[in-house]
Design an enzyme around this catalytic site. Structure first.
Site, mmCIF file in Angstrom:
data_model
loop_
_atom_site.group_PDB
_atom_site.id
_atom_site.type_symbol
_atom_site.label_atom_id
_atom_site.label_comp_id
_atom_site.label_asym_id
_atom_site.label_seq_id
_atom_site.Cartn_x
_atom_site.Cartn_y
_atom_site.Cartn_z
ATOM 1 N N ASP A 40 0.869 -1.176 0.000
ATOM 2 C CA ASP A 40 0.000 0.000 0.000
ATOM 3 C C ASP A 40 0.907 1.226 0.000
ATOM 4 O O ASP A 40 2.114 1.126 0.273
ATOM 5 C CB ASP A 40 -0.895 0.012 1.255
ATOM 6 C CG ASP A 40 -2.172 0.834 1.079
ATOM 7 O OD1 ASP A 40 -3.258 0.238 0.937
ATOM 8 O OD2 ASP A 40 -2.074 2.079 1.084
ATOM 9 N N ASN A 93 -5.757 -4.782 -6.181
ATOM 10 C CA ASN A 93 -6.924 -4.219 -5.502
ATOM 11 C C ASN A 93 -6.826 -2.720 -5.240
ATOM 12 O O ASN A 93 -7.840 -2.065 -5.024
ATOM 13 C CB ASN A 93 -7.103 -4.992 -4.182
ATOM 14 C CG ASN A 93 -8.032 -4.305 -3.214
ATOM 15 O OD1 ASN A 93 -9.257 -4.388 -3.369
ATOM 16 N ND2 ASN A 93 -7.476 -3.609 -2.229
ATOM 17 N N TYR A 159 -13.478 6.746 -12.963
ATOM 18 C CA TYR A 159 -13.582 5.481 -12.220
ATOM 19 C C TYR A 159 -14.282 4.426 -13.076
ATOM 20 O O TYR A 159 -13.823 3.287 -13.193
ATOM 21 C CB TYR A 159 -14.350 5.739 -10.911
ATOM 22 C CG TYR A 159 -14.382 4.571 -9.958
ATOM 23 C CD1 TYR A 159 -13.405 4.417 -8.981
ATOM 24 C CD2 TYR A 159 -15.393 3.617 -10.013
ATOM 25 C CE1 TYR A 159 -13.429 3.340 -8.094
ATOM 26 C CE2 TYR A 159 -15.431 2.546 -9.145
ATOM 27 C CZ TYR A 159 -14.444 2.415 -8.170
ATOM 28 O OH TYR A 159 -14.476 1.353 -7.301
ATOM 29 N N LYS A 163 -12.594 1.010 -14.478
ATOM 30 C CA LYS A 163 -13.101 -0.309 -14.054
ATOM 31 C C LYS A 163 -13.606 -1.121 -15.251
ATOM 32 O O LYS A 163 -13.494 -2.348 -15.253
ATOM 33 C CB LYS A 163 -14.186 -0.148 -12.992
ATOM 34 C CG LYS A 163 -13.671 0.442 -11.665
ATOM 35 C CD LYS A 163 -12.616 -0.427 -10.997
ATOM 36 C CE LYS A 163 -12.239 0.057 -9.610
ATOM 37 N NZ LYS A 163 -11.174 -0.749 -8.992
ATOM 38 N N ILE A 192 -19.536 -1.057 -1.001
ATOM 39 C CA ILE A 192 -19.048 -1.856 0.128
ATOM 40 C C ILE A 192 -18.655 -0.910 1.257
ATOM 41 O O ILE A 192 -18.065 0.157 1.002
ATOM 42 C CB ILE A 192 -17.812 -2.696 -0.301
ATOM 43 C CG1 ILE A 192 -18.140 -3.565 -1.537
ATOM 44 C CG2 ILE A 192 -17.313 -3.566 0.852
ATOM 45 C CD1 ILE A 192 -19.203 -4.628 -1.374
ATOM 46 N N THR A 194 -16.463 0.511 3.347
ATOM 47 C CA THR A 194 -15.026 0.692 3.590
ATOM 48 C C THR A 194 -14.746 2.187 3.710
ATOM 49 O O THR A 194 -15.592 3.010 3.355
ATOM 50 C CB THR A 194 -14.177 0.157 2.417
ATOM 51 O OG1 THR A 194 -14.326 1.062 1.309
ATOM 52 C CG2 THR A 194 -14.563 -1.247 2.000
HETATM 53 P P1 NAP Z 1 -10.009 1.770 0.636
HETATM 54 O O1 NAP Z 1 -10.582 1.360 1.947
HETATM 55 O O2 NAP Z 1 -9.826 3.219 0.343
HETATM 56 O O3 NAP Z 1 -8.643 0.967 0.427
HETATM 57 C C1 NAP Z 1 -7.875 1.152 -0.728
HETATM 58 C C2 NAP Z 1 -6.414 1.202 -0.313
HETATM 59 O O4 NAP Z 1 -5.635 1.390 -1.524
HETATM 60 C C3 NAP Z 1 -6.113 2.370 0.615
HETATM 61 O O5 NAP Z 1 -5.257 1.962 1.672
HETATM 62 C C4 NAP Z 1 -5.425 3.335 -0.330
HETATM 63 O O6 NAP Z 1 -4.557 4.220 0.331
HETATM 64 C C5 NAP Z 1 -4.669 2.386 -1.220
HETATM 65 N N1 NAP Z 1 -4.169 3.057 -2.396
HETATM 66 C C6 NAP Z 1 -4.697 4.120 -3.064
HETATM 67 N N2 NAP Z 1 -3.917 4.475 -4.088
HETATM 68 C C7 NAP Z 1 -2.852 3.628 -4.066
HETATM 69 C C8 NAP Z 1 -1.696 3.497 -4.859
HETATM 70 N N3 NAP Z 1 -1.446 4.330 -5.891
HETATM 71 N N4 NAP Z 1 -0.813 2.512 -4.563
HETATM 72 C C9 NAP Z 1 -1.024 1.684 -3.515
HETATM 73 N N5 NAP Z 1 -2.101 1.769 -2.720
HETATM 74 C C10 NAP Z 1 -3.011 2.734 -2.997
HETATM 75 O O7 NAP Z 1 -10.913 1.222 -0.575
HETATM 76 P P2 NAP Z 1 -11.744 -0.137 -0.753
HETATM 77 O O8 NAP Z 1 -13.162 0.225 -0.737
HETATM 78 O O9 NAP Z 1 -11.227 -1.210 0.112
HETATM 79 O O10 NAP Z 1 -11.381 -0.430 -2.280
HETATM 80 C C11 NAP Z 1 -10.523 -1.483 -2.676
HETATM 81 C C12 NAP Z 1 -10.795 -1.751 -4.146
HETATM 82 O O11 NAP Z 1 -12.155 -2.159 -4.303
HETATM 83 C C13 NAP Z 1 -10.595 -0.546 -5.057
HETATM 84 O O12 NAP Z 1 -10.026 -0.960 -6.292
HETATM 85 C C14 NAP Z 1 -12.011 -0.058 -5.291
HETATM 86 O O13 NAP Z 1 -12.156 0.645 -6.505
HETATM 87 C C15 NAP Z 1 -12.762 -1.375 -5.311
HETATM 88 N N6 NAP Z 1 -14.196 -1.252 -5.047
HETATM 89 C C16 NAP Z 1 -14.616 -0.678 -3.887
HETATM 90 C C17 NAP Z 1 -15.978 -0.533 -3.680
HETATM 91 C C18 NAP Z 1 -16.562 0.119 -2.450
HETATM 92 O O14 NAP Z 1 -17.747 0.467 -2.470
HETATM 93 N N7 NAP Z 1 -15.818 0.276 -1.382
HETATM 94 C C19 NAP Z 1 -16.887 -0.994 -4.664
HETATM 95 C C20 NAP Z 1 -16.384 -1.584 -5.813
HETATM 96 C C21 NAP Z 1 -15.038 -1.716 -5.995
HETATM 97 P P3 NAP Z 1 -5.140 5.687 0.698
HETATM 98 O O15 NAP Z 1 -6.140 5.473 1.769
HETATM 99 O O16 NAP Z 1 -3.905 6.391 1.112
HETATM 100 O O17 NAP Z 1 -5.754 6.220 -0.587
#
Ligand code: NAP
Length: 253
Positions: A40, A93, A159, A163, A192, A194
């Site tokens: 990360d 991810n 986004y 995706k 989700i 998060t």
């Molecule tokens: P999250 O809680 O924000 O976790 C994502 C992590 O990725 C964070 O620790 C973030 O750091 C890190 N990150 C961001 N940019 C990065 C980079 N350039 N290099 C390395 N790490 C990086 O998000 P999440 O909801 O778990 O999302 C995880 C994945 O699921 C993403 O691809 C997201 O698009 C996908 N997704 C999420 C949802 C939803 O509703 N939550 C729905 C569909 C898909 P920072 O906090 O410093 O940015």
């Protein structure tokens, strides 16, 4: 509910592992026996996740890396091979939400940043993961897409485009390596619970989002992890090149 698969003897990269979905996937993969190379940008939060895994008896290391930089993706794979004895599994991810604006107002620098992390990052990851998996005798990859990999969402052009791009990249890589022992799939979560959502949206907006799912709620990271671990496991041995939703019925209407 804790999901258990048998990943003993396997080394796994998980990007975006400091938070949300990636953190739960890293924890559950380690609990299933994998040596997890958790990565990360956020060094402190990543270290908390890895310390939690090791305290629970799992094996993991933290590698701070920017998913949008090819040289970081290469360094991450090198760490996995050197410290894990080879690379077998990967979850690309890491992702960001990006600006909220209609296309006619969308900031070009925000567009580039989202494409860099959410789409280019998946390419850079696979670019180095796949040769390492071939060298290890095969492997499996899950690329984190979204429901927004197959439907639009107003004010989120970058986004949604990234995706959708992840699905094309996944299908192509799957075809190229289907006979070389590397399976590649994508997962499409709906909304989700998060920090990606809670950091950016009010409770009122979260309630409105919940109402867009036929189940009347948003999902949990554990529900996304369950599908991801299944796709990575040997139980999914005939599954490659496909897009798997975990969406509470969001895309059913
Ligand atoms: P999250 O809680 O924000 O976790 C994502 C992590 O990725 C964070 O620790 C973030 O750091 C890190 N990150 C961001 N940019 C990065 C980079 N350039 N290099 C390395 N790490 C990086 O998000 P999440 O909801 O778990 O999302 C995880 C994945 O699921 C993403 O691809 C997201 O698009 C996908 N997704 C999420 C949802 C939803 O509703 N939550 C729905 C569909 C898909 P920072 O906090 O410093 O940015």
């Amino acid at each position: 509910m804790t999901i258990r698969f048998d990943f003993s003897g396997r080394t796994a990269i998980v990007t975006g592992a400091a938070s949300g979905i990636g953190a739960v996937i890293a924890e559950e993969m380690a609990a299933s026996g994998a040596f997890v190379v958790a990565s990360d940008l956020d060094e402190a939060a990543l270290s908390d996740v890895v310390n939690g895994i090791t305290a629970a008896g799992g094996r993991a290391i933290a590698v701070t890396a920017d998913a949008s930089r090819a040289e970081d993706a290469e360094r991450l794979v090198k760490a996995a091979v050197e410290q894990g004895g080879g690379l077998h599994l990967a979850v690309n991810n890491a992702g960001i939400g990006g600006p909220s604006a209609p296309v006619g107002d969308y900031p070009a620098d925000g567009w580039r940043k989202v494409i860099d992390v959410n789409l280019n990052g998946v390419f850079y990851g696979m670019r180095y993961q796949i040769p390492a998996m071939e060298a290890a005798g095969g492997g499996a990859i899950v690329n984190m897409s979204s429901i927004l990999g197959s439907v639009g969402f107003a004010n989120s052009a970058a986004y949604v485009a990234a995706k959708h791009g992840v699905l094309g990249l996944t299908k192509t890589a799957a075809m190229e390596y289907a006979q070389k022992g590397v399976r590649v799939n994508s997962v499409g979560p709906a909304f989700i619970n998060t920090p990606l959502l809670s950091k950016n949206l009010s409770q009122e907006m979260l309630d409105a989002l919940a109402g867009m799912h036929p189940m009347g709620r948003i999902g949990t990271p554990e529900e996304v992890s369950a599908l991801t671990l299944f796709l990575l496991s040997d139980r999914a041995s005939f599954i490659t090149g496909s897009y798997h939703l975990v969406d509470g019925g969001y895309t059913a209407p």
